[in-house]
Motif scaffolding. Structure first.
Motif, PDB file in Angstrom:
ATOM      1  N   CYS A   1      41.037 -34.700  18.943  1.00  0.00           N
ATOM      2  CA  CYS A   1      41.320 -33.636  17.986  1.00  0.00           C
ATOM      3  C   CYS A   1      41.078 -32.292  18.669  1.00  0.00           C
ATOM      4  CB  CYS A   1      40.469 -33.772  16.733  1.00  0.00           C
ATOM      5  SG  CYS A   1      38.724 -33.969  17.061  1.00  0.00           S
ATOM      6  N   PHE A   2      41.436 -31.214  18.007  1.00  0.00           N
ATOM      7  CA  PHE A   2      41.395 -29.896  18.626  1.00  0.00           C
ATOM      8  C   PHE A   2      39.991 -29.312  18.678  1.00  0.00           C
ATOM      9  CE2 PHE A   2      45.629 -30.475  16.774  1.00  0.00           C
ATOM     10  CZ  PHE A   2      46.385 -30.387  17.920  1.00  0.00           C
ATOM     11  N   ASP A   3      39.145 -29.742  17.759  1.00  0.00           N
ATOM     12  CA  ASP A   3      37.780 -29.241  17.707  1.00  0.00           C
ATOM     13  C   ASP A   3      36.909 -30.347  17.113  1.00  0.00           C
ATOM     14  OD1 ASP A   3      35.480 -27.674  16.103  1.00  0.00           O
ATOM     15  OD2 ASP A   3      36.167 -26.435  17.773  1.00  0.00           O
ATOM     16  N   PRO A   4      35.696 -30.566  17.639  1.00  0.00           N
ATOM     17  CA  PRO A   4      34.844 -31.633  17.087  1.00  0.00           C
ATOM     18  C   PRO A   4      34.613 -31.509  15.590  1.00  0.00           C
ATOM     19  CG  PRO A   4      33.934 -30.813  19.156  1.00  0.00           C
ATOM     20  CD  PRO A   4      35.075 -29.902  18.806  1.00  0.00           C
ATOM     21  N   SER A   5      34.608 -30.292  15.079  1.00  0.00           N
ATOM     22  CA  SER A   5      34.379 -30.115  13.644  1.00  0.00           C
ATOM     23  C   SER A   5      35.515 -30.662  12.800  1.00  0.00           C
ATOM     24  CB  SER A   5      34.168 -28.630  13.325  1.00  0.00           C
ATOM     25  OG  SER A   5      35.344 -27.881  13.602  1.00  0.00           O
ATOM     26  N   ASP A   6      36.699 -30.877  13.415  1.00  0.00           N
ATOM     27  CA  ASP A   6      37.817 -31.451  12.659  1.00  0.00           C
ATOM     28  C   ASP A   6      37.453 -32.812  12.063  1.00  0.00           C
ATOM     29  OD1 ASP A   6      39.363 -29.281  13.377  1.00  0.00           O
ATOM     30  OD2 ASP A   6      40.342 -30.301  15.048  1.00  0.00           O
ATOM     31  N   LEU A   7      36.600 -33.543  12.772  1.00  0.00           N
ATOM     32  CA  LEU A   7      36.289 -34.906  12.339  1.00  0.00           C
ATOM     33  C   LEU A   7      35.483 -34.936  11.040  1.00  0.00           C
ATOM     34  CD1 LEU A   7      35.474 -36.528  15.799  1.00  0.00           C
ATOM     35  CD2 LEU A   7      37.614 -36.576  14.527  1.00  0.00           C
ATOM     36  N   THR A   8      34.923 -33.807  10.641  1.00  0.00           N
ATOM     37  CA  THR A   8      34.188 -33.784   9.375  1.00  0.00           C
ATOM     38  C   THR A   8      35.128 -33.920   8.186  1.00  0.00           C
ATOM     39  OG1 THR A   8      34.283 -31.361   9.255  1.00  0.00           O
ATOM     40  CG2 THR A   8      32.376 -32.335  10.373  1.00  0.00           C
TER      41      THR A   8
END
Length: 799
Positions: A77-84
């Motif tokens: 994904c583009f940023d780890p925070s996307d997985l939230t």
């Protein structure tokens, strides 16, 4: 953005399902990821007193998949925070939650019976307008949907994502026999605009378009390798860039995909195809069967056709005669060497087809078979040749699709040669060869591009209104000015485009001259400027070869003049009275990023890899990049707070000193290369359009340029603190003495030299320090060694 798709469920948390979930979350969607319920406890779960009824246990498979996404490299994904944005659950307790979803994607194991069961169960819980799709690489869409009610089949289709979903542009959408065309159009638009996919509409046939042609190409290549007496590494020399295909060519690609995966796909083709002669092509060679039996299935297993030598770190290739690994060797072929030096895929293919040795004969054999197969299967797999070509370019990263190759090499000439060799021409080729001009693509009225269809007629190639083609604009007379390195193109509505087109879009005198002319033009008679183009990468930085040649000749005044001129060109764009919008994508390095720093706004492609990488060749950024990073560090200090730059400056220093490159546009914001207000475009094809709209928005809102900045510097205290960190790294053996020298030059520029903390300096002061440091470092032999090594190998040298 389609307002009707906000929440998506992915059924199946395997490699593909979880990666699709990550892609969707990165696009800003709420995602529900479900998988089966485990039938036994793990020892850890039992020790904690959990049972099979515990929710944590029942959701374990999806939860573990989500955790694996956090560790995966390259990032899914583009940023780890996307997985939230991903919630997990299971296929027994959570199917009722599908009623809240706008799109449900089945992505379970590639078995028809399993897919049918999951799809039929999911169909019971859908809301009336929800779309249901299956991610399959080649199973029948109609067969998968058999158990669904008629009203669901109207909203059912195939959505074949290519792996890895974030990085592979192709999405094949496959309607079933009952699919509503409006649903197909809706999903096509959503997938392009929101997910950034290149969408191809395929027919419901075995392996659809890309895998049908790609698997055939692999099968033919395997047969030809034995027939021509070549080894895997020799074949890869022939079937990579020299033939317009990726660097991974044939066998590196097989290792990456998984040799067992290829076997699965080939066997599916043998089972699904009705023609015995075609089925025979997909027979798995005995050496492939043996490799799978030995567990040599590719990179995931530690080795396949290639493996990394544990002692030397060098890549070795499998010798199929001895079943042992040996060092790689290059194929000796004058024809191949001559072709490799040519700039375009079409030119390289033409050179190969001149023949003259075994390598060229092999290339012709493979190319001929693939071109004939694509033309023979056109009516079965696609509505027109454009769909086939785009599928192969987006899915297999070919530079030219099969029908583009027919046109580039000459349909009539190829047809005659093939007939002379006893080949039967497909109906499409015979038809096109009988026409004048004999091409699969032609320009119709008004310059509209038309392509040959499966029905034997020509029709316009669909171009979304949001796509700007610089090629077509220039053909239509919109070229304002140009030189070998760059051009100025009229985008309409008062917006001018600075198009970079030097080799690798490297910045040299031609590009700088066009930057200066662009500034003059826009100041005089345009509303705004966009900097962008349609190449593979935005810009790899300065022309390193030119700089090295000047340094080898000790032309220090010339180097100083070039650097000074680039600095001033960048500053000119920064303070232009009209807005400048940069549209970076792909590799945006060194000077390319410095050009972006000058823009009033950046509209970056989601897949943009930005970085100041000059330390890798023994230099520091000297086109304003070092200055800009210091300025951005200073700008993070709230007004009225005592000037203590250390935490912000340290982060900026480490980012530049370690030549960090962002993993996405979103990551570039974290690194400070992009600002919070800079835009991100998922669909690369609409990047220029979005950049133009951003430029017009700034112009129409009364744009005013920034005032020349005075930068508070960290001075001697900050420099001392940063040097301590550098010394610690040297003591730990993590950097060399020359790295220390580079770091000290970088520190001097970023902290302002021998000044007290908080001293405010003009940008010109730091630009002078940048240039002095650059000249000092390029005068060092160890820096020039790094430059030579990079030019020769494409890899950094640590000396």
């Amino acid at each position: 953005m389609n307002p009707h798709i906000r929440r998506v469920a992915v059924l199946g948390a395997g490699v593909m399902g979880s990666a699709i979930a990550a892609l969707l979350a990165g696009a800003g969607l709420d995602v529900l990821l479900l998988d089966i319920v485990p039938d036994r406890l793990t020892p850890e779960e039992a020790a904690r007193g959990l049972t099979l009824a515990s929710r944590e246990v029942r959701n374990r498979i999806a939860a573990r998949a989500l955790e694996q996404l956090r560790q995966q490299q390259p990032p899914p994904c583009f940023d780890p925070s996307d997985l939230t944005w991903i919630e997990v659950g299971n296929l027994e307790d959570d199917l009722p939650r599908l009623a809240a979803c706008d799109w449900v994607i089945e992505a379970v194991v590639e078995r028809l019976d399993v897919k049918q069961d999951v799809v039929a169960r999911a169909a019971l819980h859908l809301k009336p307008e929800a779309v249901l799709s299956t991610n399959t690489s080649g199973l029948s869409i109609a067969a998968i949907a058999e158990g669904c009610p008629p009203e669901v089949r109207r909203r059912f289709l195939g959505t074949h994502f290519f792996n890895p979903p974030r990085y592979m542009k192709l999405l094949e959408i496959i309607p079933g026999p009952d699919t509503d065309p409006a649903v197909v159009a809706r999903m096509q638009a959503f997938s392009a605009q929101v997910l950034g996919k290149g969408v191809v509409i395929a027919k419901d046939t075995p392996n659809f378009i890309a895998n049908r042609i790609g698997t055939y190409a692999l099968a033919i290549t395997l047969d030809a390798m034995a027939a021509f007496g070549l080894a895997p590494d020799e074949v890869d020399d022939l079937t990579g860039p020299v033939m317009g295909r990726p660097q991974s060519a044939t066998f590196r690609t097989l290792d990456l995909v998984g040799i067992d995966t290829y076997v699965h796909v080939a066997r599916h083709m043998q089972q699904a195809l009705p023609d015995p002669a075609e089925r025979a092509v997909f027979a798995v060679p005995a050496f492939i069967e043996e490799m799978v039996a030995r567990g040599w299935t590719g990179e995931k297993a530690g080795g396949g056709f290639y493996r990394r030598n544990r002692e030397t770190g060098e890549l070795e290739v499998l010798d199929l005669a001895t079943w042992s690994y040996r060092p790689r060797r290059r194929l000796s072929s004058p024809v191949i060497e001559a072709a490799r030096a040519l700039p375009s895929a079409a030119d390289r293919l033409r050179a190969l087809l001149q023949g003259g040795d075994r390598a060229a004969d092999f290339a012709w054999f493979v190319l001929k078979k693939v071109l004939l197969y694509a033309a023979e299967k056109l009516p079965e797999i696609a509505d027109d040749v454009a769909a086939v070509d785009q599928a192969m370019k987006w899915g297999f990263r070919w530079e030219l699709g099969p029908f583009e190759m027919w046109d580039a090499l000459g349909v009539t000439a190829l047809a005659r040669r093939m007939e002379a060799e006893g080949e039967r021409l497909p109906q499409a080729v015979a038809h096109v060869a009988s026409r004048q001009p004999a091409v699969f693509y032609e320009r119709g009225t008004g310059g509209v591009l038309r392509c040959y269809t499966a029905a034997g007629v020509y029709r316009g190639v669909e171009q979304p209104p949001e796509r700007i083609s610089l090629v077509q604009l220039k053909e239509a007379g919109h070229l304002v000015a140009g030189n070998p390195g760059a051009s100025l193109v009229d985008l309409g509505d008062g917006v001018l485009c600075l198009e970079l087109h030097a080799p690798k879009q490297a910045i040299g005198p031609d590009v700088i001259a066009m930057m200066e002319q662009a500034a003059d033009e826009v100041e005089a008679r345009w509303e705004a400027l966009v900097i962008g183009h349609e190449g593979r990468h935005f810009c790899v930085g300065a022309n390193l070869m030119l700089m090295l040649m000047e340094a080898e000749d000790e032309n220090w005044d010339e180097i100083d003049a070039m650097v000074r001129r680039f600095q001033q060109a960048v500053l000119r764009l920064k303070y232009l009275r009209k807005p400048v919008v940069a549209a970076p994508f792909g590799m945006t390095l060194g000077g390319g990023l410095e050009v972006c720093f000058a823009a009033a706004r950046v509209q970056a492609a989601a897949e943009a890899y930005l970085g100041l990488v000059e330390t890798g060749v023994g230099l520091i950024p000297a086109g304003g990049g070092t200055k800009e990073m210091a300025l951005r560090a200073a700008s993070r200090i709230p007004p009225g707070v005592e000037v203590r730059l250390d935490p912000f400056l340290r982060f900026a220093f480490e980012t530049v000193a370690l030549a960090k490159v962002s993993t996405s546009a979103q990551d570039a914001k974290r690194l400070g290369y992009l600002r919070a207000e800079d835009g991100v475009t998922f669909d690369r094809d609409r990047l220029l359009y979005d950049a133009k709209q951003a430029a017009l928005g700034l112009a129409r809102s009364g744009y005013r340029p920034p005032r020349p900045a005075r930068i508070p510097v960290g001075g001697e205290p900050a420099a001392a603190a940063l040097k301590v960190g550098v010394a610690d790294m040297r003591l730990a053996g993590r950097i060399t003495d020359h790295d220390v020298k580079i770091a000290h030059h970088l520190i001097r520029v970023m902290t302002g030299g021998d000044l007290p903390r908080g001293t405010e300096v003009p940008e010109s002061y730091l630009l002078d320090l940048e240039r002095e440091a650059f000249l000092s470092l390029i005068g060092e032999e160890k820096t020039r060694q790094r430059m030579r090594h990079m030019l020769a190998t494409g890899k950094p040298l640590r000396n």
